[in-house]
Design an enzyme around this catalytic site. Structure first.
Site, short mmCIF file in Angstrom:
data_model
loop_
_atom_site.label_atom_id
_atom_site.label_comp_id
_atom_site.label_asym_id
_atom_site.label_seq_id
_atom_site.Cartn_x
_atom_site.Cartn_y
_atom_site.Cartn_z
CB THR A 1 -0.94 0.02 1.23
OG1 THR A 1 -0.14 -0.06 2.43
CG2 THR A 1 -1.91 -1.14 1.19
CG HIS B 1 11.35 0.64 16.71
ND1 HIS B 1 11.75 -0.66 16.84
CD2 HIS B 1 12.48 1.35 16.45
CE1 HIS B 1 13.06 -0.75 16.67
NE2 HIS B 1 13.52 0.46 16.44
CG ASP C 1 17.53 -0.81 16.98
OD1 ASP C 1 16.45 -0.23 17.16
OD2 ASP C 1 18.00 -1.04 15.85
CD GLU D 1 12.72 1.26 13.19
OE1 GLU D 1 13.53 2.16 12.89
OE2 GLU D 1 13.08 0.09 13.46
CD GLU D 2 14.79 -2.82 13.99
OE1 GLU D 2 15.30 -2.51 12.90
OE2 GLU D 2 15.31 -2.51 15.07
CD GLU E 1 1.11 1.38 5.96
OE1 GLU E 1 -0.03 1.65 5.53
OE2 GLU E 1 2.12 1.39 5.23
CD GLU F 1 1.49 5.57 3.90
OE1 GLU F 1 2.50 5.61 3.18
OE2 GLU F 1 0.81 4.53 4.10
CG HIS G 1 19.73 -4.77 13.50
ND1 HIS G 1 19.32 -4.37 12.25
CD2 HIS G 1 19.17 -3.88 14.37
CE1 HIS G 1 18.56 -3.28 12.35
NE2 HIS G 1 18.46 -2.97 13.63
#
Length: 727
Positions: free
Chosen positions: A236, A342, A352, A389-390, A398, A401, A527
């Site tokens: 989208t 996040h 993170d 978020e990752e 989203e 928007e 990560h």
């Protein structure tokens, strides 16, 4: 013509505070508690919480219940059905080395070595890159250093064609998704990514020099991460993924078409040491270990003949959940001050981004208690805990928007705290009009581990010692003693600032470059399976004073933005930023090249001069209005509206020429590095295309049109700052 940097006039916003607001400031400074933040982080990191998993959903429920208990006026969960990407648990991704008989002689690991039993978890996700194409490819291997545009040019100049081959490259310098996009454009079959021990294990690779004995990366550690270059739900684009919204076919989504897999540097060197082919330049050596060749092919004495890359990732539609908490404003409830970070992580996510969540939960506790005691902010506070978020800023994008019209009319600013701390040096990034506000707030807070000086003094000392007062970037802001860098990418302020035109601040403490001369992204265990509570508690922030300072900054900034009669924006700083950005176009030679092609870049320069003059005049009127904030509240409200909507005058409705998801003509992300900021991004991206395109004439025409758009946007911003009665 002005042709000189605009003045950056200071404004004492908090001197307009009444005694009640000053008491709130004192309460925040007194009540934010490091021990509570530590307890928050310990709870948040009990389990890995990959987006879309039950552990992530459990944390969303926990935060919803906690905010309700803390006394926030309204708390709700907002979910979107989005396309995410996961590895197959029973069929892990692998890199194999094959001999001439197609027999496997080496296989990469798909999980980190267990170095602390406490870090082991049955549901920890395998090494993978989200949105990598699914498939098995075989071919010769080519080493591409960082896989930047310049690196691929070097390979081409060396006579190496990566088409039909598998590329191996280091993490760093640019966003991983841009690396894969480039490799794909050059015809590569697939890609392998690793972290260079020269950058991520700077004290050595021996067990006593890496985690769990230090914060450095062990040989088996591999950084997971998304490869998607478009933000939000890939099905989208530029509109919210609500029920009933049209989903484009997966084949049309902006996701990689080739497989990619991260591996540890221990495994990577099993491949790199056997490479044959062209001799590597000295500055291309991936570490102090010897690498003599770039490929393709392998050394004659080796039995290795090719690489097989196996990626079994699966795309799945799942619910991604944001948690939104609200403290209602009293006199201006329709003006929103937003703060967020996040929740999801690739593993335990202690740094993170649970470090950001841990401090935000403490800030909401303190502000909730103040509400119970009778305080209420003038403007509404909106706390946002983002999902997914990752996977490419999915939750925040989203939501922006989905709420674009309301945010465009009502949002004042957004404060982001993704990684609260990965080091001890304050390194904020911010929209230009908020630079002065960041500096002034830092003067009200004690330094993290020295209460006798302010955070500003601490920040200033670092830059003095590092001798880095000169800007590192044409868009950096320098205030004689400190540097505030422009907003980059990779975190949740992106849809607010570059799409919706809402000013933002990103708060973080990073590594001390005085002690770490070799650059790396974020922190060594980023990560990986080793981003644990133990890492933070033992090495990054023992005592949690840095986390506390992050919370103090967040709390005081929210309070000031919500309660100051005049919104603490300084448009003269914005003028200075645009002026500096344009000077870069001149110094880089882009200005003269455009002038020689009859592009109206000189007209743009004149429009910037007009904007500088309008900004200075507006600021003078604002100073005059500040002498009496009680008798004419409508005048202040109107001037505040001018401040909060300035960025929106610099948006293009249909997006930048090559990046429709970004609309800001002055500040946005580079097309070729979604971690980095670019001044006049549309102009720079098009000039890059002209230099690297076979159809330069068409791109020059596109550039001419875009410069016209930028001229109109700057003209519109100038008109926006004119006196209220002027039209």
């Amino acid at each position: 013509m002005i042709r000189r940097p605009p003045r950056s006039t200071l404004f004492p916003y908090t001197t307009l505070f009444r005694s009640q607001e000053l008491n709130v400031t004192e309460t925040i400074l007194r009540e934010v508690n490091a021990t509570r933040i530590r307890e928050n982080l310990q709870y948040l990191t009990r389990n890995p919480h990959l987006a879309g998993t039950s552990y992530d959903d459990d944390l969303a429920d926990y935060i919803e219940d906690l905010w309700k208990a803390q006394g926030l006026d309204l708390v709700k969960k907002v979910s979107y059905k989005t396309l995410l990407s996961y590895p197959e648990f029973q069929n892990p991704n692998k890199v194999h080395l094959l001999n001439s008989n197609n027999e496997i002689i080496f296989t990469s690991k798909h999980m980190e070595d267990v170095l602390r039993q406490e870090d082991q978890h049955k549901d920890f996700v395998h090494m993978y890159n989200a949105y990598s194409a699914n498939g098995t490819v075989e071919g010769e291997l080519v080493y591409a250093r960082y896989a930047t545009p310049e690196d691929f040019k070097t390979l081409t100049q060396s006579g190496i064609d990566v088409a039909g081959k598998i590329v191996i490259a280091k993490y760093g310098l640019i966003y991983r998704g841009n690396k894969v996009k480039l490799a794909q454009s050059y015809g590569a079959l697939g890609m392998i990514l690793f972290s260079d021990p020269h950058e991520y294990a700077q004290d050595g690779e021996e067990p006593y020099n890496v985690y769990p004995n230090t914060w450095w990366l062990p040989p088996s550690g591999a950084a997971r991460g998304s490869l998607k270059t478009a933000k939000g739900d890939p099905l989208t684009p530029e509109y919210p993924s609500i029920d009933g919204a049209y989903r484009i076919p997966v084949k049309d989504a902006v996701i990689p078409k080739i497989p990619c897999q991260p591996i540890g540097y221990g495994d990577a060197f099993q491949l790199l040491h056997l490479l044959g082919g062209v001799t590597a330049p000295a500055h291309w050596q991936p570490s102090n270990q010897s690498l003599l060749h770039l490929g393709p092919g392998f050394l004659e004495h080796s039995t290795a003949r090719k690489v097989r890359l196996v990626v079994n990732n699966q795309l799945k539609t799942v619910n991604s959940t944001n948690v939104i908490g609200i403290i209602r404003g009293s006199s201006e409830p329709d003006r929103y001050i937003l703060a967020g970070n996040h929740r999801d992580a690739w593993g335990f996510g202690a740094v993170d981004a649970s470090s950001g969540t841990a401090q935000m939960l403490e800030v909401t506790r303190v502000l909730g208690n103040l509400v119970r005691q009778g305080w209420r902010p003038k403007r509404t506070l909106v706390f946002c805990n983002w999902g997914a978020e990752e996977f490419g800023l999915v939750g925040s994008t989203e939501w922006v928007e989905d709420n674009l019209l309301k945010l465009s009319n009502r949002a004042v600013a957004y404060i982001n705290t993704d990684i609260c701390t990965s080091g001890d040096v304050f390194r904020p990034t911010a929209s230009p009009q908020l630079h002065h506000f960041v500096i002034e707030t830092s003067k009200k807070i004690p330094a993290p581990n020295n209460n006798s000086i302010t955070l500003y003094d601490y920040w200033k000392q670092y830059h003095a010692e590092a001798a880095k007062v000169a800007p590192e970037n044409p868009n950096d802001f320098v205030d004689a003693s400190v540097i505030i860098k422009p907003l980059g990418g990779g975190t949740d302020h992106v849809p607010f600032t570059f799409f919706a035109g809402i000013p933002a601040i990103d708060l973080t403490f990073e590594k001390n470059k005085l002690h770490l001369p070799v650059k790396f992204i974020a922190y060594p265990l980023y990560h990986t399976g080793y981003d644990t509570f133990f890492l933070v508690d033992s090495f990054i922030d023992p005592g949690f004073n840095l986390h506390k300072t992050c919370g103090l900054l967040n709390g005081l900034m929210l309070h000031t933005l919500a309660d100051a009669p005049i919104i603490p924006f300084n448009v003269t700083y914005y003028a200075k930023s645009i002026f500096q950005a344009f000077q870069y176009l001149k110094k880089s030679g882009l200005y003269n090249r455009m002038l020689n092609h009859s592009i109206n870049i000189d007209v743009l320069e004149n429009k910037i001069d007009d904007f500088v003059e309008a900004a200075n005049e507006f600021h003078t009127r604002l100073l005059e209005a500040s002498t009496d904030t009680e008798s004419n509240p409508l005048l202040l409200r109107s001037m505040n509206d001018q401040l909060m909507h300035l960025d929106q005058t610099l948006l293009l409705a249909n997006g930048l020429p090559l990046q429709k998801q970004y609309r800001h003509v002055v500040h946005a992300l580079s097309l070729h590095n979604f971690y980095g900021s670019s001044a006049f991004p549309g102009i720079q991206d098009l000039m890059f295309e002209i230099d690297n395109s076979s159809n330069a004439a068409e791109t020059w025409t596109q550039l001419e049109k875009h410069v016209s758009d930028v001229i109109i946007a700057i003209h519109r911003a100038t008109q926006h700052l004119n006196p209220l009665y002027s039209i």
